[in-house]
Design a protein around this motif. Structure first.
Motif, PDB file in Angstrom:
ATOM      1  N   LYS A  94       3.190  -1.791   5.092  1.00 55.04           N
ATOM      2  CA  LYS A  94       2.913  -3.091   4.681  1.00 55.04           C
ATOM      3  C   LYS A  94       3.927  -3.720   3.476  1.00 55.04           C
ATOM      4  O   LYS A  94       3.742  -3.267   2.357  1.00 55.04           O
ATOM      5  N   GLU A 102       0.986  -1.139  -0.115  1.00 62.28           N
ATOM      6  CA  GLU A 102       0.024  -0.023   0.078  1.00 62.28           C
ATOM      7  C   GLU A 102       0.810   1.315  -0.033  1.00 62.28           C
ATOM      8  O   GLU A 102       2.172   1.188   0.440  1.00 62.28           O
ATOM      9  N   SER A 153       2.514   3.016   3.619  1.00 61.99           N
ATOM     10  CA  SER A 153       2.171   1.994   4.800  1.00 61.99           C
ATOM     11  C   SER A 153       3.394   1.510   5.099  1.00 61.99           C
ATOM     12  O   SER A 153       4.635   1.871   4.530  1.00 61.99           O
TER      13      SER A 153
END
Length: 165
Positions: free
Chosen positions: A78, A73, A76
């Motif tokens: 992630k 993302e 982010s």
């Protein structure tokens, strides 16, 4: 400049793109989460998933250690993954690359953060490219298609022969 994720550059398969991190921003939100030097100034790129394995490769044009991380993302923590840490520059002139591959889900965006090992001064002048590692096979045939099936085709041919006889 693409030094913020929202200004990322979309990569096209097999099209090398030159980049530079010299005047790029630090991405503190991504610090230390996706690769060995993710707290350095960096620039952003996007890869759109096609449902097959893809490989992102980066090399340097000015002998600066350059690496990257792939995020799931924008902005982010992630992390999809990153190449192993390097201790020598991957020189474009020598066809050397730092690379990472993964299965990129169809129509999913992935965000590539490229950064150099330089805190101040001249950053990395690099080239980035991505390509499908295992491109999908062409399942269409160039042979003529029989849309009627063998029984109908036989009946049509037999009827034509009988009518001509």
């Amino acid at each position: 400049m693409n030094d913020q994720c929202i200004y990322r550059i979309k990569l096209e398969p097999d099209v090398p793109v030159d980049g530079n991190t010299t005047e790029a921003n630090f991405d503190y939100h991504n610090q230390g989460v996706c690769g060995p030097r993710s707290d350095r100034p960096g620039v952003w790129y996007e890869v759109r998933g096609t449902g097959v394995e893809v490989t992102v490769r980066v090399c340097t044009n000015n002998d600066v250690i350059t690496d990257f991380g792939v995020f799931q993302e924008c902005n982010s923590q992630k992390c999809e993954g990153a190449p192993a840490q390097t201790f020598e520059p991957a020189n474009c002139d020598e066809q050397e690359y730092v690379s990472y591959n993964w299965t990129a889900e169809r129509d999913t965006q992935y965000f590539v953060h490229v950064r150099s090992d330089v805190l101040d001064g001249v950053g990395s002048n690099f080239t980035i490219v991505y390509a499908p590692t295992n491109p999908p096979r062409n399942t269409t045939s160039s042979a003529p298609q029989n849309y009627f099936g063998p029984a109908v085709l036989f009946t049509m041919i037999f009827s034509t022969v009988v009518c001509m006889w």
